[in-house]
Motif scaffolding. Structure first.
Motif, PDB file in Angstrom:
ATOM      1  N   ILE A  99       3.689  -3.384  -4.475  1.00  0.00           N
ATOM      2  CA  ILE A  99       2.351  -3.951  -5.006  1.00  0.00           C
ATOM      3  C   ILE A  99       1.662  -2.752  -5.528  1.00  0.00           C
ATOM      4  CG2 ILE A  99       0.371  -4.930  -4.489  1.00  0.00           C
ATOM      5  CD1 ILE A  99       1.647  -6.645  -2.447  1.00  0.00           C
ATOM      6  N   ARG A 100       1.592  -1.651  -4.899  1.00  0.00           N
ATOM      7  CA  ARG A 100       0.735  -0.469  -5.470  1.00  0.00           C
ATOM      8  C   ARG A 100       1.481  -0.053  -6.659  1.00  0.00           C
ATOM      9  NH1 ARG A 100      -2.952   2.372  -1.955  1.00  0.00           N
ATOM     10  NH2 ARG A 100      -2.465   4.442  -3.061  1.00  0.00           N
ATOM     11  N   MET A 101       2.630   0.127  -6.820  1.00  0.00           N
ATOM     12  CA  MET A 101       3.462   0.697  -7.829  1.00  0.00           C
ATOM     13  C   MET A 101       3.104  -0.109  -9.341  1.00  0.00           C
ATOM     14  SD  MET A 101       4.628   3.675  -7.529  1.00  0.00           S
ATOM     15  CE  MET A 101       3.410   3.752  -6.252  1.00  0.00           C
ATOM     16  N   VAL A 102       3.129  -1.419  -8.953  1.00  0.00           N
ATOM     17  CA  VAL A 102       2.929  -2.476  -9.949  1.00  0.00           C
ATOM     18  C   VAL A 102       1.680  -2.402 -10.521  1.00  0.00           C
ATOM     19  CG1 VAL A 102       2.906  -4.953 -10.507  1.00  0.00           C
ATOM     20  CG2 VAL A 102       5.059  -4.014  -9.437  1.00  0.00           C
ATOM     21  N   ASN A 106       0.165  -1.267 -14.209  1.00  0.00           N
ATOM     22  CA  ASN A 106      -0.798  -2.119 -15.044  1.00  0.00           C
ATOM     23  C   ASN A 106      -1.994  -1.336 -15.440  1.00  0.00           C
ATOM     24  OD1 ASN A 106       1.019  -4.341 -15.202  1.00  0.00           O
ATOM     25  ND2 ASN A 106       0.083  -5.393 -13.133  1.00  0.00           N
ATOM     26  N   GLY A 107      -2.493  -0.627 -14.487  1.00  0.00           N
ATOM     27  CA  GLY A 107      -3.688   0.024 -14.734  1.00  0.00           C
ATOM     28  C   GLY A 107      -3.572   1.006 -15.741  1.00  0.00           C
ATOM     29  N   LEU A 108      -2.162   1.821 -15.879  1.00  0.00           N
ATOM     30  CA  LEU A 108      -2.144   2.769 -16.592  1.00  0.00           C
ATOM     31  C   LEU A 108      -2.070   2.061 -18.175  1.00  0.00           C
ATOM     32  CD1 LEU A 108      -1.020   5.735 -17.116  1.00  0.00           C
ATOM     33  CD2 LEU A 108       1.214   4.910 -16.585  1.00  0.00           C
ATOM     34  N   ARG A 109      -1.390   1.046 -18.208  1.00  0.00           N
ATOM     35  CA  ARG A 109      -1.626   0.641 -19.638  1.00  0.00           C
ATOM     36  C   ARG A 109      -2.840   0.622 -20.386  1.00  0.00           C
ATOM     37  NH1 ARG A 109       0.977  -5.354 -19.415  1.00  0.00           N
ATOM     38  NH2 ARG A 109      -1.247  -5.639 -18.727  1.00  0.00           N
ATOM     39  N   THR A 110      -3.865   0.387 -19.882  1.00  0.00           N
ATOM     40  CA  THR A 110      -5.338   0.522 -20.420  1.00  0.00           C
ATOM     41  C   THR A 110      -5.651   2.057 -20.631  1.00  0.00           C
ATOM     42  OG1 THR A 110      -6.442   0.727 -18.057  1.00  0.00           O
ATOM     43  CG2 THR A 110      -5.888  -1.337 -19.150  1.00  0.00           C
ATOM     44  N   GLY A 111      -5.177   2.928 -20.135  1.00  0.00           N
ATOM     45  CA  GLY A 111      -5.286   4.410 -20.185  1.00  0.00           C
ATOM     46  C   GLY A 111      -6.511   4.852 -19.403  1.00  0.00           C
ATOM     47  N   ALA A 112      -7.162   3.982 -18.572  1.00  0.00           N
ATOM     48  CA  ALA A 112      -8.266   4.402 -17.734  1.00  0.00           C
ATOM     49  C   ALA A 112      -7.955   4.913 -16.423  1.00  0.00           C
ATOM     50  CB  ALA A 112      -9.042   2.942 -17.612  1.00  0.00           C
ATOM     51  N   PRO A 113      -8.670   5.826 -16.059  1.00  0.00           N
ATOM     52  CA  PRO A 113      -8.422   6.473 -14.571  1.00  0.00           C
ATOM     53  C   PRO A 113      -8.415   5.187 -13.392  1.00  0.00           C
ATOM     54  CG  PRO A 113     -10.750   6.576 -15.327  1.00  0.00           C
ATOM     55  CD  PRO A 113     -10.018   6.168 -16.209  1.00  0.00           C
ATOM     56  N   HIS A 114      -7.507   5.677 -12.518  1.00  0.00           N
ATOM     57  CA  HIS A 114      -7.061   4.971 -11.399  1.00  0.00           C
ATOM     58  C   HIS A 114      -8.549   4.665 -10.643  1.00  0.00           C
ATOM     59  CE1 HIS A 114      -5.617   3.005  -7.676  1.00  0.00           C
ATOM     60  NE2 HIS A 114      -4.540   2.754  -8.545  1.00  0.00           N
ATOM     61  N   PRO A 115      -8.985   3.339 -10.331  1.00  0.00           N
ATOM     62  CA  PRO A 115     -10.115   2.994  -9.793  1.00  0.00           C
ATOM     63  C   PRO A 115     -10.207   3.617  -8.418  1.00  0.00           C
ATOM     64  CG  PRO A 115      -8.659   1.104  -9.919  1.00  0.00           C
ATOM     65  CD  PRO A 115      -8.144   2.298 -10.380  1.00  0.00           C
ATOM     66  N   ASN A 116      -9.190   3.738  -7.485  1.00  0.00           N
ATOM     67  CA  ASN A 116      -9.414   4.038  -6.173  1.00  0.00           C
ATOM     68  C   ASN A 116      -8.214   4.914  -5.939  1.00  0.00           C
ATOM     69  OD1 ASN A 116     -10.140   4.651  -3.546  1.00  0.00           O
ATOM     70  ND2 ASN A 116      -9.823   2.438  -2.862  1.00  0.00           N
ATOM     71  N   PRO A 117      -8.067   6.236  -6.273  1.00  0.00           N
ATOM     72  CA  PRO A 117      -6.882   6.883  -5.797  1.00  0.00           C
ATOM     73  C   PRO A 117      -6.741   7.255  -4.509  1.00  0.00           C
ATOM     74  CG  PRO A 117      -8.356   8.328  -7.216  1.00  0.00           C
ATOM     75  CD  PRO A 117      -8.915   6.878  -6.951  1.00  0.00           C
ATOM     76  N   THR A 118      -7.633   7.363  -3.807  1.00  0.00           N
ATOM     77  CA  THR A 118      -7.673   7.956  -2.455  1.00  0.00           C
ATOM     78  C   THR A 118      -7.619   6.751  -1.227  1.00  0.00           C
ATOM     79  OG1 THR A 118     -10.107   8.131  -2.300  1.00  0.00           O
ATOM     80  CG2 THR A 118      -8.644  10.097  -2.834  1.00  0.00           C
ATOM     81  N   GLY A 119      -7.676   5.521  -1.832  1.00  0.00           N
ATOM     82  CA  GLY A 119      -7.738   4.448  -0.940  1.00  0.00           C
ATOM     83  C   GLY A 119      -6.143   4.155  -0.412  1.00  0.00           C
ATOM     84  N   TRP A 120      -6.223   3.471   1.047  1.00  0.00           N
ATOM     85  CA  TRP A 120      -5.075   3.382   1.586  1.00  0.00           C
ATOM     86  C   TRP A 120      -4.479   1.965   1.319  1.00  0.00           C
ATOM     87  CZ3 TRP A 120      -2.481   5.863   6.060  1.00  0.00           C
ATOM     88  CH2 TRP A 120      -2.894   7.152   6.516  1.00  0.00           C
ATOM     89  N   MET A 121      -5.444   0.990   0.964  1.00  0.00           N
ATOM     90  CA  MET A 121      -5.174  -0.440   0.822  1.00  0.00           C
ATOM     91  C   MET A 121      -4.427  -0.497  -0.510  1.00  0.00           C
ATOM     92  SD  MET A 121      -5.770  -2.055   3.529  1.00  0.00           S
ATOM     93  CE  MET A 121      -6.457  -1.496   4.976  1.00  0.00           C
ATOM     94  N   ILE A 122      -4.342  -1.956  -0.682  1.00  0.00           N
ATOM     95  CA  ILE A 122      -3.447  -1.956  -2.128  1.00  0.00           C
ATOM     96  C   ILE A 122      -4.510  -1.980  -3.235  1.00  0.00           C
ATOM     97  CG2 ILE A 122      -2.391  -4.039  -3.346  1.00  0.00           C
ATOM     98  CD1 ILE A 122      -1.526  -4.900  -0.813  1.00  0.00           C
TER      99      ILE A 122
END
Length: 122
Positions: A99-102, A106-122
């Motif tokens: 789920i994290r990879m998918v 999907n987030g990479l397609r927009t070219g935006a930064p990852h919203p929570n790169p240090t989170g442990w959850m999905i």
């Protein structure tokens, strides 16, 4: 004469980072079946994160943390697999990882930064 149906795509020179990050996501997914491929993705993420723009660094940070957290879950699940709970931990870790990879792809397609790169959850 200008074509009114053409679409202008503005590029920022970061397409190479998008391709590199996408490759790492794919290497991680292939690493589910061939574990050494995931390790190659991890090394690639460590090498490429240094000269990346800030939005790409969030994806690299997310990928690196995901790898190590997944390894932690695998170790805990393997140790506890002698009792039934370990198999559930391994299954949950696999689902969590996919789920994290998918979501990352999907987030990479927009070219935006990852919203929570240090989170442990999905």
């Amino acid at each position: 004469m200008t074509d009114t149906n053409s679409v202008s795509i503005e590029t920022t020179g970061d397409e190479g980072f998008t391709g590199n990050i996408r490759l790492i996501y794919i290497l991680y997914l292939v690493g589910i079946v061939l574990p050494l491929v995931g390790l190659v993705g991890l090394i690639f993420a460590y090498v490429k994160k240094g000269d990346a723009p800030e939005w790409a660094k969030t994806h690299y940070r997310f990928l690196i943390r995901t790898f190590w957290i997944y390894i932690l879950y695998i170790v805990v699940g393997s140790i506890t697999s002698m009792i039934i709970i370990g198999w559930f931990i391994l299954l949950a870790a696999l689902v969590w990882f996919i789920i994290r990879m998918v979501k990352g792809l999907n987030g990479l397609r927009t070219g935006a930064p990852h919203p929570n790169p240090t989170g442990w959850m999905i």
